[in-house]
Design a protein around this motif. Structure first.
Motif, short mmCIF file in Angstrom:
data_model
loop_
_atom_site.label_atom_id
_atom_site.label_comp_id
_atom_site.label_asym_id
_atom_site.label_seq_id
_atom_site.Cartn_x
_atom_site.Cartn_y
_atom_site.Cartn_z
N TRP A 258 34.38 -6.36 32.21
CA TRP A 258 35.03 -5.71 31.06
C TRP A 258 34.72 -4.22 31.04
CZ3 TRP A 258 33.06 -3.22 26.68
CH2 TRP A 258 34.00 -2.94 25.69
N VAL A 259 33.45 -3.86 31.22
CA VAL A 259 33.05 -2.45 31.20
C VAL A 259 33.69 -1.68 32.35
CG1 VAL A 259 31.11 -0.85 31.44
CG2 VAL A 259 30.87 -2.89 30.01
N GLY A 260 33.63 -2.28 33.57
CA GLY A 260 34.22 -1.62 34.74
C GLY A 260 35.71 -1.44 34.62
N SER A 261 36.40 -2.47 34.13
CA SER A 261 37.86 -2.37 33.98
C SER A 261 38.23 -1.30 32.95
CB SER A 261 38.43 -3.72 33.55
OG SER A 261 38.23 -4.69 34.56
N THR A 262 37.45 -1.21 31.87
CA THR A 262 37.73 -0.21 30.83
C THR A 262 37.58 1.21 31.39
OG1 THR A 262 36.94 -1.74 29.13
CG2 THR A 262 37.06 0.59 28.55
N ILE A 263 36.49 1.43 32.15
CA ILE A 263 36.26 2.77 32.73
C ILE A 263 37.36 3.13 33.71
CG2 ILE A 263 34.70 4.10 34.20
CD1 ILE A 263 32.38 2.52 32.97
N VAL A 264 37.72 2.18 34.59
CA VAL A 264 38.75 2.45 35.60
C VAL A 264 40.11 2.69 34.94
CG1 VAL A 264 40.04 1.43 37.52
CG2 VAL A 264 37.55 1.23 37.44
N LEU A 265 40.41 1.88 33.92
CA LEU A 265 41.70 2.04 33.24
C LEU A 265 41.76 3.40 32.52
CD1 LEU A 265 44.39 0.73 32.51
CD2 LEU A 265 43.28 -0.29 30.51
N ALA A 266 40.66 3.79 31.88
CA ALA A 266 40.64 5.08 31.17
C ALA A 266 40.81 6.24 32.15
CB ALA A 266 39.34 5.23 30.39
N PHE A 267 40.10 6.18 33.27
CA PHE A 267 40.22 7.24 34.27
C PHE A 267 41.61 7.22 34.91
CE2 PHE A 267 39.37 9.14 38.53
CZ PHE A 267 38.98 10.40 38.09
N GLY A 268 42.16 6.02 35.08
CA GLY A 268 43.51 5.90 35.65
C GLY A 268 44.56 6.51 34.74
N VAL A 269 44.41 6.29 33.42
CA VAL A 269 45.35 6.90 32.46
C VAL A 269 45.25 8.43 32.52
CG1 VAL A 269 45.85 7.17 30.00
CG2 VAL A 269 45.38 4.90 30.93
N TYR A 270 44.05 8.93 32.70
CA TYR A 270 43.85 10.39 32.82
C TYR A 270 44.57 10.91 34.07
CZ TYR A 270 41.45 14.74 34.03
OH TYR A 270 41.17 16.04 34.41
N LEU A 271 44.42 10.21 35.21
CA LEU A 271 45.11 10.63 36.44
C LEU A 271 46.62 10.51 36.29
CD1 LEU A 271 42.80 9.06 39.21
CD2 LEU A 271 42.87 11.44 38.42
N LEU A 272 47.08 9.48 35.56
CA LEU A 272 48.51 9.32 35.31
C LEU A 272 49.03 10.48 34.47
CD1 LEU A 272 51.05 7.48 35.52
CD2 LEU A 272 50.25 6.33 33.44
N TRP A 273 48.26 10.89 33.46
CA TRP A 273 48.65 12.01 32.60
C TRP A 273 48.73 13.32 33.40
CZ3 TRP A 273 45.25 16.08 30.78
CH2 TRP A 273 45.85 16.93 29.84
N LYS A 274 47.83 13.46 34.41
CA LYS A 274 47.85 14.65 35.26
C LYS A 274 48.92 14.55 36.36
CE LYS A 274 44.29 16.83 36.57
NZ LYS A 274 43.03 17.21 37.26
N GLY A 275 49.56 13.41 36.50
CA GLY A 275 50.61 13.23 37.50
C GLY A 275 50.10 12.95 38.90
N GLU A 276 48.83 12.54 39.02
CA GLU A 276 48.27 12.29 40.35
C GLU A 276 48.56 10.87 40.85
OE1 GLU A 276 44.22 13.38 40.94
OE2 GLU A 276 44.35 15.18 39.67
N ILE A 277 48.90 9.96 39.93
CA ILE A 277 49.27 8.59 40.33
C ILE A 277 50.50 8.17 39.54
CG2 ILE A 277 46.90 7.91 40.94
CD1 ILE A 277 46.76 6.41 38.28
#
Length: 432
Positions: A258-277
Motif C-alpha cells: 500500500w505504501v509503495g503503490s501510493t508513493i509510485v502513484l503520486a510520483f507518477g501523477v507528478y511525471l504525468l503533469w510534467k508531460g514525461e509519461i
C-alpha cells in the motif's frame, strides 16, 4: 546423530530432485507462457489507453481490447494447467514416491531401531515431514527461482517504460525486502520451535496410549492427563506464536504494498503533469507495481517456506542414514544344527543374555522356560537375525548365521509371537 550442515542439505536435495527433473521441462514451458501473458497484459492496457486518449483510434482500441481479453483467458488456462501439473507430477508423485522409499528403508532396519520408543518418529515422517518436504523443499525452490526470473523481467520493462519511476519502484522494493527478511527469520525460528513441540507432543501421546493399562492399576490417570495436557499446551503455544508471526509477515507485505503503490502513484501523477509519461504508461506502471510486489512476496514466501521445512527435511533424510540389515549371503537349503557359542546380548547397557552355550539339532523339541522379561523372546529373535548378539557366535550347520541370506534364513526359521499384529487384508464388499 548425523550433523546436517547447509552443504549437506543442499547436496541431499540435489540428489533427491534428480527423480523429478524429467517433469521440469513441463513446468518451465507453462511458467514461460504464464510469464509472457503477464508481461503482455499491462502493455496492452497502455496501448489501449493511449490509443483512446492521444490518437482517438477506435480500431486500435477495439483491437487491443480483444487482444487483452484473449491474453487474460489464455493466462487463466495456463495457470490452471500449471497448478494441475505441479499437483500431479510434483506434490502427489513425490509424496507417494518418498513414502514408498521411507517404508522400504524401515523394512531394512535392525529390529532394535523399530521399538515403541521411535514408532511415533516414523509415523511423523509419513504424516507431517514428507508432505512438508514435497511442498516446502521441492516446490518452494521452483517457486523462488521462477519468481526471481519474473522479477528481473518485469523490472527491466519498468526501466524501459520510464527510468525515474522505475528507480522509485526499486527503492520501495528494497525497503519491502529488508522488512520482510527480518520477519522471515522470525517465521523460520518459530516454525522450528513448532516442529520440536509437535514431536514432543506426539511422543507423549504415544506414551499415554501405551502406558494407560499400567497407570490405571496405580490410580495414575490424573498424572496421565496432566502429563499430556502440559505437552499439548506447549505445542499449542508454539503453534500460536508461529501463526501470529506468519500473519504479521503477511500484514507487513500488504502494508508495504500500500505504501509503495501510493508513493509510485503520486510520483507518477507528478511525471504525468510534467508531460514525461502518458496516461497509459502510468496505468501500466500501476499494474506492474501490483505484480512486482506479488512476485517479491511469492519469492520470499518460497524462500521462507523452504527454510521453514528444513527441519522436516532433516527428519525425513535422517532415516536413510540409519544402518540396515545385510540381506545378501548364501542360501540355507536345509536345517541340521543350530549352535550358540558364548552368546551375550544387551539392550543399551542392560545385560539380558550372558554366556549362552547350547545346541539344537533337527527334530529336537525344546521348551525354554523362564520368568517374564528374562529374555526368552530375545533369545529366539537371535536365531533368524531379528536381533544380533552383542558378543559370541551363532552357527547353523557350522556356518555363522551372518553368512546366510536373510530371505533363506527367515524362510527356514519362523517366529510367531503372542503380540504379533494380524493385518486386515480381506477386501470386504457391502451389498445393498
Amino acid at each position: 546423530m548425523k550433523f546436517f550442515s547447509a552443504s549437506n542439505v543442499r547436496d541431499d536435495i540435489k540428489k533427491f530432485e534428480r527423480k523429478y527433473k524429467r517433469y521440469y521441462p513441463i513446468f518451465l514451458l507453462l511458467e514461460s507462457l504464464f510469464l509472457t501473458t503477464n508481461v503482455l497484459t499491462p502493455l496492452l492496457i497502455k496501448k489501449t489507453i493511449d490509443s483512446a486518449f492521444y490518437r482517438g483510434s477506435v480500431e486500435e482500441v477495439a483491437l487491443f481490447s480483444i487482444l487483452y481479453f484473449v491474453v487474460l483467458v489464455s493466462q487463466s488456462f495456463i495457470m490452471y494447467r500449471l497448478n494441475f501439473s505441479v499437483a500431479k507430477h510434483l506434490l502427489n508423485a513425490s509424496r507417494a514416491k518418498e513414502s514408498k522409499g521411507v517404508y522400504a528403508k524401515i523394512l531394512t532396519l535392525p529390529l532394535s531401531f523399530l521399538n515403541s520408543k521411535n514408532t511415533g518418529d516414523y509415523l511423523s515422517i509419513f504424516m507431517r515431514d514428507i508432505p512438508k518436504v514435497a511442498s516446502g523443499v521441492y516446490l518452494a525452490r521452483l517457486q523462488f527461482f521462477f519468481n526471481l526470473g519474473f522479477f528481473l523481467v518485469v523490472l527491466s520493462l519498468l526501466f524501459i517504460l520510464n527510468v525515474k519511476l522505475a528507480l522509485v519502484v526499486l527503492a520501495s522494493i528494497v525497503l519491502f525486502f529488508v522488512s520482510t527478511s527480518i520477519l522471515k527469520k522470525m517465521v523460520i525460528r518459530t516454525s522450528q520451535r513448532d516442529q520440536e513441540a509437535y514431536q514432543r507432543f506426539l511422543k507423549r501421546s504415544r506414551e499415554v496410549v501405551e502406558g494407560t493399562p499400567v497407570l490405571k492399576q496405580f490410580s495414575g490417570l490424573l498424572f496421565l492427563r496432566d502429563f499430556l495436557d502440559s505437552s499439548a499446551r506447549e505445542w499449542s503455544r508454539a503453534s500460536i506464536i508461529h501463526s501470529t508471526v506468519n500473519e504479521l509477515s503477511n500484514r507487513n507485505i500488504e502494508m508495504n504494498r500500500w505504501v509503495g503503490s501510493t508513493i509510485v502513484l503520486a510520483f507518477g501523477v507528478y511525471l504525468l503533469w510534467k508531460g514525461e509519461i502518458s496516461v497509459g504508461t502510468l496505468l501500466a506502471f500501476e499494474s506492474y507495481m501490483n505484480w512486482i510486489y506479488d512476485i517479491v512476496r511469492m519469492a520470499l514466501t518460497g524462500l521462507t517456506t523452504f527454510f521453514s521445512t528444513v527441519p522436516n527435511w532433516e527428519n525425513f533424510t535422517r532415516v536413510f542414514s540409519l544402518p540396515f540389515e545385510r540381506a545378501s549371503g548364501i542360501d540355507l537349503e536345509r536345517f541340521e544344527k543350530l549352535q550358540l557359542k558364548n552368546v551375550h546380548f544387551k539392550y543399551d547397557e542392560t545385560p539380558v543374555l550372558t554366556g549362552l552355550n547350547f545346541e539344537i539339532n533337527s527334530g529336537d523339541k525344546i521348551a525354554i522356560v523362564a520368568r517374564s522379561g528374562a529374555g526368552k523372546s530375545t533369545l529366539v529373535s537371535l536365531f533368524n537375525r531379528l536381533l544380533s548378539p552383542t558378543e559370541g557366535e551363532i552357527l547353523i550347520n557350522g556356518v555363522p548365521i551372518e553368512q546366510y541370506s536373510l530371505q533363506s534364513l527367515r524362510r527356514n526359521i519362523v517366529l510367531i509371537r503372542s503380540n504379533d499384529i494380524l493385518f486386515d487384508l480381506i477386501q470386504r464388499s457391502e451389498t445393498t
